[in-house]
Scaffold this active site. Sequence first.
Site, PDB file in Angstrom:
ATOM      1  N   SER A 159       0.829  -1.208   0.000  1.00 44.64           N
ATOM      2  CA  SER A 159       0.000   0.000   0.000  1.00 44.64           C
ATOM      3  C   SER A 159       0.855   1.245   0.000  1.00 44.64           C
ATOM      4  O   SER A 159       0.384   2.321  -0.333  1.00 44.64           O
ATOM      5  CB  SER A 159      -0.834   0.064   1.276  1.00 44.64           C
ATOM      6  OG  SER A 159      -1.515  -1.106   1.505  1.00 44.64           O
ATOM      7  N   HIS A 182      -1.214  -2.857  -7.195  1.00 43.54           N
ATOM      8  CA  HIS A 182      -1.935  -2.521  -5.966  1.00 43.54           C
ATOM      9  C   HIS A 182      -3.446  -2.656  -6.174  1.00 43.54           C
ATOM     10  O   HIS A 182      -4.047  -1.865  -6.885  1.00 43.54           O
ATOM     11  CB  HIS A 182      -1.560  -1.089  -5.533  1.00 43.54           C
ATOM     12  CG  HIS A 182      -2.145  -0.715  -4.216  1.00 43.54           C
ATOM     13  ND1 HIS A 182      -2.627   0.534  -3.936  1.00 43.54           N
ATOM     14  CD2 HIS A 182      -2.327  -1.442  -3.084  1.00 43.54           C
ATOM     15  CE1 HIS A 182      -3.079   0.559  -2.705  1.00 43.54           C
ATOM     16  NE2 HIS A 182      -2.920  -0.622  -2.165  1.00 43.54           N
ATOM     17  N   GLU A 189      -3.815  -0.363  -9.399  1.00 38.00           N
ATOM     18  CA  GLU A 189      -2.752   0.585  -9.723  1.00 38.00           C
ATOM     19  C   GLU A 189      -1.538  -0.225 -10.165  1.00 38.00           C
ATOM     20  O   GLU A 189      -1.124  -1.157  -9.464  1.00 38.00           O
ATOM     21  CB  GLU A 189      -2.393   1.432  -8.495  1.00 38.00           C
ATOM     22  CG  GLU A 189      -3.501   2.387  -8.082  1.00 38.00           C
ATOM     23  CD  GLU A 189      -3.176   3.175  -6.815  1.00 38.00           C
ATOM     24  OE1 GLU A 189      -3.556   4.345  -6.735  1.00 38.00           O
ATOM     25  OE2 GLU A 189      -2.555   2.613  -5.883  1.00 38.00           O
ATOM     26  N   ASN A 197      -3.935   5.877  -2.223  1.00 35.90           N
ATOM     27  CA  ASN A 197      -3.628   6.018  -0.800  1.00 35.90           C
ATOM     28  C   ASN A 197      -3.014   7.367  -0.439  1.00 35.90           C
ATOM     29  O   ASN A 197      -3.140   7.829   0.689  1.00 35.90           O
ATOM     30  CB  ASN A 197      -2.723   4.878  -0.319  1.00 35.90           C
ATOM     31  CG  ASN A 197      -3.537   3.624  -0.045  1.00 35.90           C
ATOM     32  OD1 ASN A 197      -4.755   3.685   0.054  1.00 35.90           O
ATOM     33  ND2 ASN A 197      -2.865   2.491   0.063  1.00 35.90           N
TER      34      ASN A 197
HETATM   35  N1  3HC Z   1     -16.994 -11.508  -2.582  1.00 37.21           N
HETATM   36  C1  3HC Z   1     -18.202 -11.614  -3.145  1.00 37.21           C
HETATM   37  N2  3HC Z   1     -19.235 -10.842  -2.820  1.00 37.21           N
HETATM   38  C2  3HC Z   1     -19.038  -9.886  -1.890  1.00 37.21           C
HETATM   39  C3  3HC Z   1     -17.785  -9.692  -1.266  1.00 37.21           C
HETATM   40  C4  3HC Z   1     -16.740 -10.551  -1.639  1.00 37.21           C
HETATM   41  N3  3HC Z   1     -15.531 -10.460  -1.090  1.00 37.21           N
HETATM   42  N4  3HC Z   1     -17.884  -8.655  -0.394  1.00 37.21           N
HETATM   43  C5  3HC Z   1     -19.147  -8.199  -0.458  1.00 37.21           C
HETATM   44  N5  3HC Z   1     -19.832  -8.946  -1.366  1.00 37.21           N
HETATM   45  C6  3HC Z   1     -21.233  -8.794  -1.737  1.00 37.21           C
HETATM   46  C7  3HC Z   1     -22.096  -8.712  -0.500  1.00 37.21           C
HETATM   47  O1  3HC Z   1     -22.336  -9.971   0.029  1.00 37.21           O
HETATM   48  C8  3HC Z   1     -23.334  -8.021  -1.017  1.00 37.21           C
HETATM   49  O2  3HC Z   1     -24.144  -8.972  -1.661  1.00 37.21           O
HETATM   50  P1  3HC Z   1     -25.738  -8.850  -1.603  1.00 37.21           P
HETATM   51  O3  3HC Z   1     -26.050  -7.571  -2.305  1.00 37.21           O
HETATM   52  O4  3HC Z   1     -26.220 -10.062  -2.328  1.00 37.21           O
HETATM   53  O5  3HC Z   1     -26.076  -8.834  -0.145  1.00 37.21           O
HETATM   54  C9  3HC Z   1     -22.778  -7.078  -2.071  1.00 37.21           C
HETATM   55  O6  3HC Z   1     -21.462  -7.573  -2.402  1.00 37.21           O
HETATM   56  C10 3HC Z   1     -22.683  -5.676  -1.591  1.00 37.21           C
HETATM   57  O7  3HC Z   1     -21.977  -5.664  -0.362  1.00 37.21           O
HETATM   58  P2  3HC Z   1     -22.587  -5.055   0.976  1.00 37.21           P
HETATM   59  O8  3HC Z   1     -24.010  -5.427   1.165  1.00 37.21           O
HETATM   60  O9  3HC Z   1     -21.622  -5.421   2.072  1.00 37.21           O
HETATM   61  O10 3HC Z   1     -22.607  -3.485   0.894  1.00 37.21           O
HETATM   62  P3  3HC Z   1     -22.201  -2.379  -0.136  1.00 37.21           P
HETATM   63  O11 3HC Z   1     -23.223  -2.292  -1.193  1.00 37.21           O
HETATM   64  O12 3HC Z   1     -21.886  -1.198   0.730  1.00 37.21           O
HETATM   65  O13 3HC Z   1     -20.843  -2.767  -0.862  1.00 37.21           O
HETATM   66  C11 3HC Z   1     -18.509  -2.262  -0.700  1.00 37.21           C
HETATM   67  C12 3HC Z   1     -19.684  -3.029  -0.125  1.00 37.21           C
HETATM   68  C13 3HC Z   1     -18.289  -2.656  -2.161  1.00 37.21           C
HETATM   69  C14 3HC Z   1     -17.328  -2.675   0.117  1.00 37.21           C
HETATM   70  C15 3HC Z   1     -18.809  -0.733  -0.657  1.00 37.21           C
HETATM   71  O14 3HC Z   1     -19.242  -0.363   0.616  1.00 37.21           O
HETATM   72  C16 3HC Z   1     -17.593   0.092  -0.999  1.00 37.21           C
HETATM   73  O15 3HC Z   1     -17.290   0.316  -2.154  1.00 37.21           O
HETATM   74  N6  3HC Z   1     -16.867   0.580   0.048  1.00 37.21           N
HETATM   75  C17 3HC Z   1     -15.644   1.341  -0.117  1.00 37.21           C
HETATM   76  C18 3HC Z   1     -14.500   0.385  -0.147  1.00 37.21           C
HETATM   77  C19 3HC Z   1     -13.205   1.057  -0.420  1.00 37.21           C
HETATM   78  O16 3HC Z   1     -13.088   2.273  -0.489  1.00 37.21           O
HETATM   79  N7  3HC Z   1     -12.165   0.244  -0.592  1.00 37.21           N
HETATM   80  C20 3HC Z   1     -10.841   0.732  -0.800  1.00 37.21           C
HETATM   81  C21 3HC Z   1     -10.126   0.671   0.478  1.00 37.21           C
HETATM   82  S1  3HC Z   1      -8.499   1.290   0.354  1.00 37.21           S
HETATM   83  C22 3HC Z   1      -7.584  -0.019  -0.063  1.00 37.21           C
HETATM   84  O17 3HC Z   1      -8.032  -1.115  -0.209  1.00 37.21           O
HETATM   85  C23 3HC Z   1      -6.135   0.249  -0.264  1.00 37.21           C
HETATM   86  C24 3HC Z   1      -5.305  -0.313   0.841  1.00 37.21           C
HETATM   87  O18 3HC Z   1      -3.986  -0.309   0.376  1.00 37.21           O
HETATM   88  C25 3HC Z   1      -5.377   0.484   2.104  1.00 37.21           C
END
Ligand code: 3HC
Length: 297
Positions: free
Chosen positions: A127, A148, A160, A198
């Site tokens: 990261s 990434h 990335e 990030n």
């Molecule tokens: N595999 C398959 N399906 C999955 C899953 C996975 N790993 N994770 C979630 N799902 C499914 C859920 O089960 C759900 O299914 P459903 O609609 O049938 O119930 C669906 O995807 C949607 O998930 P949620 O109900 O949990 O809720 P959301 O609609 O809020 O979606 C999210 C979840 C996509 C995580 C959304 O909230 C989001 O985009 N959040 C922001 C995440 C983000 O910013 N990530 C970047 C972080 S920074 C990073 O990673 C960099 C690092 O270096 C720090």
Amino acid sequence: MAIRKVGVVGCGLMGHGIVQVAAQGGMQVVAVESDKAALERGLGRIDKSLAKLAEKQVEKGKSTPEQAKAFVEKTRGLIKGTLDKKDLADCDLVIEAIVEDLAVKKALFKELGGLCKPSTILASNTSSFPIGEMAAASGRPERMVGLHFFNPVQLMRLVEVVRTDRTDDDVFAQARAFGEACGKSPVSCKDTPGFVVNRLLVPYMTQSLLMLERGDASAEDIDTAMQLGCGHPMGPITLTDYVGLDTTLAILKGWVERYPDEPAFEIPKILERKVKEGKLGRKSGEGFFKWDGDKKA
Ligand code: 3HC
């Protein structure tokens, strides 16, 4: 040369997702973990995620139950779990997704540089650490990139692709093509702290924690404000729980040490305190919020 066989070292939060999307992209994948329990946990997560994706395909009418079952079996069949890094020797690409500790990563790249075939491309999912330092440790800096991915890897559409001054043009092109084969949209980045996402996201999360620490607003209200005011899918405090408090702290510590004059890099005391208490976010069941599995309690 096309990338047909991929190795992923580390099958945790990020690693298991990378293994899965590479297999969904039709590549053979070798998933390496350091102990049996961790490997089983990672493969178990993949099984759960594939089952969820298959269920959704059927629900949305995109696949019949038989097609969904075949998708799960085909994808899972491409994944081989192992505890032996020697199984990576003939991979076309090996991606590191282990603990965010530069010394540990450098030692791994040195080992990979020695054991992989000469054409293997090496990549880190770090990261925040400089790809160039790991590339130098590998002994094959021209064949090293950053790849990434974002959490949850299965759902986030970005990767990335990071090049250093020494990355070969062809290696970079192959790494981008790999990202596309995994169903992601690649963006090209230079080897700078935090790359694109990030560098913007972590200072934003930091500011939200400093706001919480000062008592300017509650965690719930900060999150609601950013969700409803800016249309973000989750607020910054929930996002910190989601990324992991320990990971966020490790990123910030590394940056503060390396770039002490950059005012955007600051460690909120509340973050250090929570990590000391073992409250690491969603993965430990509690961070700034309490969690019940994948959902907030
Ligand atoms: N595999 C398959 N399906 C999955 C899953 C996975 N790993 N994770 C979630 N799902 C499914 C859920 O089960 C759900 O299914 P459903 O609609 O049938 O119930 C669906 O995807 C949607 O998930 P949620 O109900 O949990 O809720 P959301 O609609 O809020 O979606 C999210 C979840 C996509 C995580 C959304 O909230 C989001 O985009 N959040 C922001 C995440 C983000 O910013 N990530 C970047 C972080 S920074 C990073 O990673 C960099 C690092 O270096 C720090």
